[in-house]
Each structure stands twice: as structure tokens, then as C-alpha cells.
Design an enzyme around this catalytic site. Structure first.
Site, PDB file in Angstrom:
ATOM      1  N   GLY A  46       0.833  -1.196   0.000  1.00  0.00           N
ATOM      2  CA  GLY A  46       0.000   0.000   0.000  1.00  0.00           C
ATOM      3  C   GLY A  46       0.865   1.242   0.000  1.00  0.00           C
ATOM      4  O   GLY A  46       1.984   1.229   0.530  1.00  0.00           O
ATOM      5  N   GLN A  51       3.226   9.945   0.773  1.00  0.00           N
ATOM      6  CA  GLN A  51       4.493   9.225   0.970  1.00  0.00           C
ATOM      7  C   GLN A  51       5.475   9.433  -0.176  1.00  0.00           C
ATOM      8  O   GLN A  51       6.661   9.130  -0.039  1.00  0.00           O
ATOM      9  CB  GLN A  51       4.233   7.721   1.153  1.00  0.00           C
ATOM     10  CG  GLN A  51       3.471   7.384   2.423  1.00  0.00           C
ATOM     11  CD  GLN A  51       3.265   5.897   2.555  1.00  0.00           C
ATOM     12  OE1 GLN A  51       2.285   5.356   2.049  1.00  0.00           O
ATOM     13  NE2 GLN A  51       4.187   5.212   3.201  1.00  0.00           N
ATOM     14  N   CYS A  94       5.387  -0.066   7.208  1.00  0.00           N
ATOM     15  CA  CYS A  94       5.074   1.115   6.404  1.00  0.00           C
ATOM     16  C   CYS A  94       6.319   1.512   5.622  1.00  0.00           C
ATOM     17  O   CYS A  94       7.419   1.524   6.177  1.00  0.00           O
ATOM     18  CB  CYS A  94       4.659   2.251   7.337  1.00  0.00           C
ATOM     19  SG  CYS A  94       4.280   3.780   6.479  1.00  0.00           S
ATOM     20  N   LEU A  95       6.153   1.843   4.339  1.00  0.00           N
ATOM     21  CA  LEU A  95       7.316   2.212   3.522  1.00  0.00           C
ATOM     22  C   LEU A  95       7.961   3.508   4.017  1.00  0.00           C
ATOM     23  O   LEU A  95       9.131   3.757   3.719  1.00  0.00           O
ATOM     24  CB  LEU A  95       6.907   2.347   2.058  1.00  0.00           C
ATOM     25  CG  LEU A  95       6.443   1.035   1.397  1.00  0.00           C
ATOM     26  CD1 LEU A  95       5.995   1.289  -0.027  1.00  0.00           C
ATOM     27  CD2 LEU A  95       7.555  -0.006   1.435  1.00  0.00           C
ATOM     28  N   HIS A 136      -4.907   1.768   7.237  1.00  0.00           N
ATOM     29  CA  HIS A 136      -3.533   2.251   7.427  1.00  0.00           C
ATOM     30  C   HIS A 136      -3.220   3.369   6.431  1.00  0.00           C
ATOM     31  O   HIS A 136      -2.706   4.425   6.802  1.00  0.00           O
ATOM     32  CB  HIS A 136      -2.563   1.066   7.254  1.00  0.00           C
ATOM     33  CG  HIS A 136      -1.112   1.442   7.214  1.00  0.00           C
ATOM     34  ND1 HIS A 136      -0.193   0.978   8.132  1.00  0.00           N
ATOM     35  CD2 HIS A 136      -0.407   2.235   6.357  1.00  0.00           C
ATOM     36  CE1 HIS A 136       1.003   1.491   7.846  1.00  0.00           C
ATOM     37  NE2 HIS A 136       0.902   2.243   6.764  1.00  0.00           N
ATOM     38  N   GLU A 137      -3.563   3.129   5.158  1.00  0.00           N
ATOM     39  CA  GLU A 137      -3.264   4.125   4.127  1.00  0.00           C
ATOM     40  C   GLU A 137      -4.120   5.375   4.293  1.00  0.00           C
ATOM     41  O   GLU A 137      -3.663   6.493   4.062  1.00  0.00           O
ATOM     42  CB  GLU A 137      -3.466   3.526   2.724  1.00  0.00           C
ATOM     43  CG  GLU A 137      -2.597   2.323   2.387  1.00  0.00           C
ATOM     44  CD  GLU A 137      -1.119   2.537   2.659  1.00  0.00           C
ATOM     45  OE1 GLU A 137      -0.649   3.683   2.572  1.00  0.00           O
ATOM     46  OE2 GLU A 137      -0.438   1.557   2.995  1.00  0.00           O
TER      47      GLU A 137
HETATM   48 NI    NI Z   1       2.201   3.443   5.664  1.00  0.00          NI
END
Ligand code: NI
Length: 171
Positions: A46, A51, A94-95, A136-137
Site C-alpha cells: 500500500g 508518501q 510502512c514504507l 492504514h493508508e
Molecule cells: Ni504506511
């Protein structure tokens, strides 16, 4: 298509609230393509626009496993309209917080209104990993990351670890 640089904590951008997209045009679709390529390359399941440095209310998600066909999902201006009373706990990553994980409890199911890649209005009833991933996103669109649910001490440790990782990568 292009792979975009991913913003990591503690970048203040990640605390910003994203703005709705007014029209799904070719510019937006090109950005969606870049987001998807960036997410696959990371790799992740995701990614929110913030981000990669853009304050648009956009998510891309693909929770297909390695032995399944890719199943990219695009969410533009998503709104959660319902959440279940039951909760689920997933070990989330998370990225923007690379290589750090923590258990987070969220509603097990949710319904979401959104606009898709073609500009059409859609609704989805998600459960399991997809429900968690969407929530989350969506948090990202409101300036929230999963470590915000942890204690201040734990959060500090995670941020320090990420800063160290990023520094090492730059060297
Ligand atoms: Ni994330």
C-alpha cells in the site's frame, strides 16, 4: 512511469492532511501509475500519495501474494462510511518507516466510498488484510502513521532507527 522517492519519518510532510483530487485526468492517472510502480519496487502492499510527496487523497494497494496475479487497486478521495465493531490485530509495517513493525488493532471490516482509476464512483466492503491496509493508508491522508498508536518512547526508538537506516543508505 517512474519510481518516486519515498518520504520517511520524521519528515513533517507525513503529518500533513491531504487534499481531495478535483478531477481524475491524465495527469492524475500518470501519477497513479508512478505510485504503483514505486510501491511494487519498494516492495510494499500500500502507498499513499503523501508518501511520495504529493498531498492528494490517493492510495494504491495490491495485497495479492507472490503466487497470485497482480491486483492493483486505486482509491481516489476515499471515505470510510462504516467500520465493524469487531477488531483485528495485524503486525503492520510502512514504507515511510522502513524495516519497523508493530501490532496495531483496527476495525476488522470497513466500507469505503471512493473514485477509481477511470473516475467512476465505487464502494467496497473490505475485510481481512485489505481492511487493515485501507485504514492504514487512509491514516496517511490525515497525517497519521502507525507508530502514532504506540507509546511515545517506542515511537522515538522507531524514528531513531529509521533515521539511522536512511543515513546508512546515503553513505
Ligand atoms: Ni504506511
Amino acid at each position: 512511469m517512474a519510481i518516486l522517492p519515498i518520504v520517511t519519518v520524521p519528515d513533517p510532510l507525513l503529518k500533513k492532511v491531504s487534499e481531495p483530487v478535483e478531477k481524475v485526468d491524465d495527469k492524475v492517472r500518470a501519477f497513479l501509475d508512478d505510485m504503483l510502480e514505486t510501491m511494487y519496487a519498494a516492495p510494499g502492499i500500500g502507498l499513499a500519495a503523501v508518501q511520495v510527496g504529493k498531498l492528494w487523497r490517493i492510495l494504491v494497494i495490491d495485497i495479492a501474494s507472490d503466487d497470485e496475479e497482480p491486483n492493483p487497486m486505486y482509491f481516489i478521495n476515499p471515505v470510510i462510511t462504516w467500520t465493524s465493531e469487531e477488531f483485528n490485530t495485524y503486525n503492520e509495517g510502512c514504507l515511510s518507516i522502513p524495516e519497523q513493525y508493530a501490532d496495531v488493532e483496527r476495525p476488522a471490516e470497513c466500507k469505503v466510498d471512493f473514485i477509481d482509476y477511470n473516475g467512476d464512483e465505487k464502494e467496497i466492503h473490505a475485510d481481512g488484510l485489505l481492511a487493515t491496509c485501507i485504514q492504514h493508508e487512509m491514516d496517511h491522508l490525515n497525517g497519521v502513521v502507525f507508530i502514532d498508536y504506540l507509546s511515545k518512547i517506542k515511537r522515538g526508538i522507531y524514528v531513531r532507527k529509521v533515521k539511522k537506516l536512511v543515513r546508512e543508505k546515503e553513505e
